[in-house]
Motif scaffolding. Structure first.
Motif, short mmCIF file in Angstrom:
data_model
loop_
_atom_site.label_atom_id
_atom_site.label_comp_id
_atom_site.label_asym_id
_atom_site.label_seq_id
_atom_site.Cartn_x
_atom_site.Cartn_y
_atom_site.Cartn_z
N VAL A 55 18.67 -121.37 -8.64
CA VAL A 55 18.95 -119.85 -8.01
C VAL A 55 19.13 -119.18 -9.42
O VAL A 55 19.90 -119.33 -10.19
CB VAL A 55 20.23 -119.64 -7.21
N THR A 56 17.96 -118.53 -9.58
CA THR A 56 17.91 -117.69 -10.94
C THR A 56 18.70 -116.29 -11.18
O THR A 56 19.07 -116.08 -12.05
CB THR A 56 16.33 -117.67 -11.59
N GLU A 57 18.40 -115.54 -9.86
CA GLU A 57 18.95 -114.23 -9.88
C GLU A 57 19.23 -113.88 -8.21
O GLU A 57 18.49 -114.50 -7.39
CB GLU A 57 18.23 -113.27 -10.51
N VAL A 58 20.22 -112.97 -7.83
CA VAL A 58 20.48 -112.48 -6.79
C VAL A 58 20.55 -111.12 -6.94
O VAL A 58 21.34 -110.48 -7.44
CB VAL A 58 21.66 -113.25 -5.87
N SER A 59 19.63 -110.38 -6.14
CA SER A 59 19.62 -108.99 -6.26
C SER A 59 20.17 -108.35 -4.69
O SER A 59 19.73 -108.67 -3.79
CB SER A 59 18.12 -108.44 -6.33
N VAL A 60 21.21 -107.72 -4.91
CA VAL A 60 21.77 -107.30 -3.69
C VAL A 60 21.72 -105.53 -3.46
O VAL A 60 21.72 -105.10 -4.45
CB VAL A 60 23.65 -107.63 -3.61
N SER A 61 21.50 -105.41 -2.19
CA SER A 61 21.13 -104.01 -1.95
C SER A 61 22.55 -103.13 -2.19
O SER A 61 23.68 -103.76 -2.11
CB SER A 61 20.84 -104.00 -0.53
#
Length: 142
Positions: A55-61
């Protein structure tokens, strides 16, 4: 490097146009927990058997209800084929997140292949091509 356009935060402390840090913090916590799950958990889905996912990145709204999880397989470019299997296990992963994180609502997970490394390698190869080196005036090869 963020993959989503920044949006103005109407309720954050950073002033007009400054994004709130809460989605960034939640995204990093979700990334940490998912990385741990992918490392320690053996999934029942046959498409994910003996597969190592990073998992390289998690973008959250901004409202913390949606999370885009960028994944890759180090040394392999076939992560797109795993996206349907990741979608199938998303409810299980969300349940595990709910048990670990202290959030009122756990964001829904959407998986996407992370192509940033592939793009960086492509740019690197272009920059080292003889044509570009000639145009830059560097006649020496590395």
């Amino acid at each position: 490097m963020s993959r989503r356009p920044s949006s103005p935060d109407l309720h954050g402390i950073g002033g007009e146009g400054a994004p709130s840090t809460r989605p960034l913090r939640v995204g990093e916590e979700v990334r940490r927990v998912l990385s741990s799950l992918f490392t320690k958990t053996e999934f029942r889905d046959p498409d994910l058997h003996d597969v190592h996912i990073t998992v390289t990145e998690v973008s959250v709204s901004p409202d913390l209800r949606q999370a885009t999880v960028y994944v890759t397989r180090l040394g392999r470019s076939d992560v797109s084929a795993l996206l349907p299997a990741l979608k199938r296990i998303a409810p299980y992963l969300r349940t595990q997140l709910a048990r670990t994180l202290r959030l009122r609502t756990v964001p829904a997970l959407h998986f996407e292949a992370d192509t940033a490394l592939d793009h960086a390698m492509e740019v690197e190869s272009i920059l080292h091509s003889p044509e570009v080196q000639r145009d830059l005036g560097n006649d020496t090869e590395d």
